[in-house]
Design a protein around this motif. Structure first.
Motif, PDB file in Angstrom:
ATOM      1  N   SER A   1       0.837  -1.196   0.000  1.00  0.00           N
ATOM      2  CA  SER A   1       0.000   0.000   0.000  1.00  0.00           C
ATOM      3  C   SER A   1       0.880   1.257   0.000  1.00  0.00           C
TER       4      SER A   1
ATOM      5  N   TYR B   1     -11.968  10.413   1.818  1.00  0.00           N
ATOM      6  CA  TYR B   1     -10.739  10.918   2.424  1.00  0.00           C
ATOM      7  C   TYR B   1     -10.733  12.443   2.545  1.00  0.00           C
TER       8      TYR B   1
ATOM      9  N   PHE C   1      -6.529   2.724   3.235  1.00  0.00           N
ATOM     10  CA  PHE C   1      -7.735   2.267   2.540  1.00  0.00           C
ATOM     11  C   PHE C   1      -7.905   0.741   2.546  1.00  0.00           C
TER      12      PHE C   1
ATOM     13  N   VAL D   1     -13.647   7.046  -2.649  1.00  0.00           N
ATOM     14  CA  VAL D   1     -12.383   7.352  -1.955  1.00  0.00           C
ATOM     15  C   VAL D   1     -12.113   8.857  -1.956  1.00  0.00           C
ATOM     16  N   SER D   2     -12.367   9.507  -3.088  1.00  0.00           N
ATOM     17  CA  SER D   2     -12.125  10.951  -3.180  1.00  0.00           C
ATOM     18  C   SER D   2     -12.963  11.703  -2.153  1.00  0.00           C
TER      19      SER D   2
ATOM     20  N   MET E   1     -15.267   3.226  -6.817  1.00  0.00           N
ATOM     21  CA  MET E   1     -14.285   3.334  -5.744  1.00  0.00           C
ATOM     22  C   MET E   1     -13.552   4.669  -5.794  1.00  0.00           C
TER      23      MET E   1
ATOM     24  N   ILE F   1      -4.218   7.802   2.694  1.00  0.00           N
ATOM     25  CA  ILE F   1      -4.904   6.896   1.760  1.00  0.00           C
ATOM     26  C   ILE F   1      -4.355   5.479   1.840  1.00  0.00           C
TER      27      ILE F   1
ATOM     28  N   LEU G   1      -5.363   3.754  -6.665  1.00  0.00           N
ATOM     29  CA  LEU G   1      -6.476   2.792  -6.722  1.00  0.00           C
ATOM     30  C   LEU G   1      -6.347   1.817  -7.877  1.00  0.00           C
TER      31      LEU G   1
ATOM     32  N   ARG H   1      -4.726   9.727  -6.375  1.00  0.00           N
ATOM     33  CA  ARG H   1      -5.694   8.750  -5.858  1.00  0.00           C
ATOM     34  C   ARG H   1      -6.063   7.734  -6.942  1.00  0.00           C
TER      35      ARG H   1
END
Length: 424
Positions: free
Chosen positions: A86, A166, A332, A162-163, A158, A329, A108, A104
């Motif tokens: 990660s 976070y 995640f 996620v945007s 996703m 991030i 991802l 991001r």
């Protein structure tokens, strides 16, 4: 320490898999209770010897794959964290662009590609199994196309989630879970509105039902149920499966009544009308909206628990997981792992509610159609086409079954027949 944690996780997953293999293949008893033997729920009365053998073999292996697949995701996300992948994804993203949104997106795509590669073997085994037992008629190319559509739809959603997520965490590390929950409500409704007209057609072709006489009968049932439908849709599933299905989908003006062409090919009109009455019952009894409300409430609990567990995990193992904090991030995969665990733990409850609703829908259809013979033979054909177990093991029913077992469904109709038999 990190290496030990990885080894322990792999050992735990292996022991878990061995337990379910032993449970499904050697311990669980799927034979019918004595009082149901010889009844119309007894598979020996409507399946031949080969079909009985195949249904047991197929169901055991399919159930094992189910129990292996979700914890495999947990193991994957855990290993991604402790071995620093990660962190590596974040580094590669930062090096590739200075734009935060693009960072991001790149992070991802790396995470999604590794997850796809890790879960692909089990997905392929499941596909090959269904081909071997003649459930799937899909070519590898067609199956792979569906897998790639899944990949990009999941990736797109996703990226949006996620945007927003976070950004919320950075704004409020104490209340992000509540603000995120508030946003799940319009997001869920929006997706359900789009599902029938945007997402589903990516996988299959939908067109008005060719059998206009049957369509008239189905729409007549819909009118009695106050369902605002002007058309019944047929979907070409015979290219992909021999299984049968029908459903009512969507919300508001995008509601659709859908029949698989396999159902049209294998069942007679009386059987199809019973199945459609069952599906309409979900609309009549507002099961869709009850399900949405239940999902939203569970989401609130799930997001709150995820928040608390992530704070605890960061405080205790942040260094080992190579994550600076919740707002990073790189956390995640941990969030995905916790949410997946929560959904798996909640599945017995959600399945129990679903089984109750399905039972209500069966009862509605029986009383509406007053044709128990059509209902019983339809369920028998559903069992044959899907090589389903009539009486699955307890843990399978608890974790997998959103419908009552075929034993329960057929036995209930037989009870209805007995109670409404002509009096001499």
């Amino acid at each position: 320490m990190v290496r030990k944690m990885g080894v322990y996780a792999v050992i735990a997953y292996t022991l878990y898999g061995l337990f379910y293999y032993w449970y499904l293949f050697y311990f669980a008893n799927t034979s019918l209770p004595f009082e149901f033997q010889g009844s119309q729920a007894d598979p020996t009365t409507f399946l031949n010897g080969r079909e009985l053998m195949l249904s047991e073999e197929y169901s055991k292996t399919r159930n094992l794959l189910f129990f292996l697949s979700t914890p495999l995701e947990w193991l994957f996300y855990f290993l991604i964290l402790i071995f620093g992948l990660s962190k590596a994804f974040k580094k590669w993203a930062d090096e590739a662009s200075k734009n935060q949104f693009l960072q991001r997106a790149i992070y991802l795509i790396w995470l999604s590609l590794f997850a796809f590669a890790a879960t692909f073997p089990l997905s392929y085994i499941s596909f090959s199994l269904s081909k071997t037992y003649n459930i799937s008629t899909q070519t590898f190319a067609s199956w792979m196309k569906d897998e790639l559509i899944d990949f990009w739809i999941n990736y797109g959603m996703m990226l949006v989630i996620v945007s927003v997520l976070y950004w919320l965490i950075k704004k409020s590390q104490k209340r992000w879970w509540f603000y995120a929950w508030l946003l799940t409500i319009p997001f869920t409704l929006f997706l359900m509105f789009l599902q029938p007209v945007i997402i589903d057609p990516l996988y299959n072709d939908f067109y008005p039902l060719k059998n206009k006489e049957l369509e008239t009968e189905i729409l007549s049932l819909a009118k009695k149920a106050n369902i605002p439908a002007d058309h019944v849709y047929e979907v070409n599933m015979a290219e992909k499966t021999n299984a049968l299905n029908a459903y009512v989908t969507g919300i508001g003006s995008n509601s659709r009544i859908v029949l698989w062409d396999t159902t049209l090919n294998r069942l007679n009109n009386d059987q199809i009308l019973f199945i459609m009455a069952h599906e309409m019952a979900h609309y009549v009894e507002k099961h869709l909206y009850i399900g949405i409300a239940g999902y939203i409430l569970l989401s609130l609990l799930g997001l709150y628990l995820t928040h608390r567990i992530m704070e605890w995990a960061m405080a205790r193992w942040g260094r080992e997981l190579k994550v600076q904090g919740i707002a990073d991030i790189r956390s995640f995969p941990l969030l995905l792992m916790i949410l997946s665990m929560f959904m798996f733990a909640a599945s017995p409850f959600s399945n129990m509610v679903s089984r109750y609703q399905e039972n209500r829908a069966d009862q509605y259809a029986i009383e509406m159609m007053k044709n128990p013979e059509a209902a019983i033979t339809a369920f028998q054909e559903l069992t044959r086409s899907g090589l389903s177990q009539v009486n699955p093991p307890l843990l399978v029913k608890i974790f997998r079954y959103g419908h009552p077992t075929m034993l329960e469904r057929i036995a209930r109709i037989e009870q209805y027949q007995f109670e409404h038999r002509p009096k001499e």
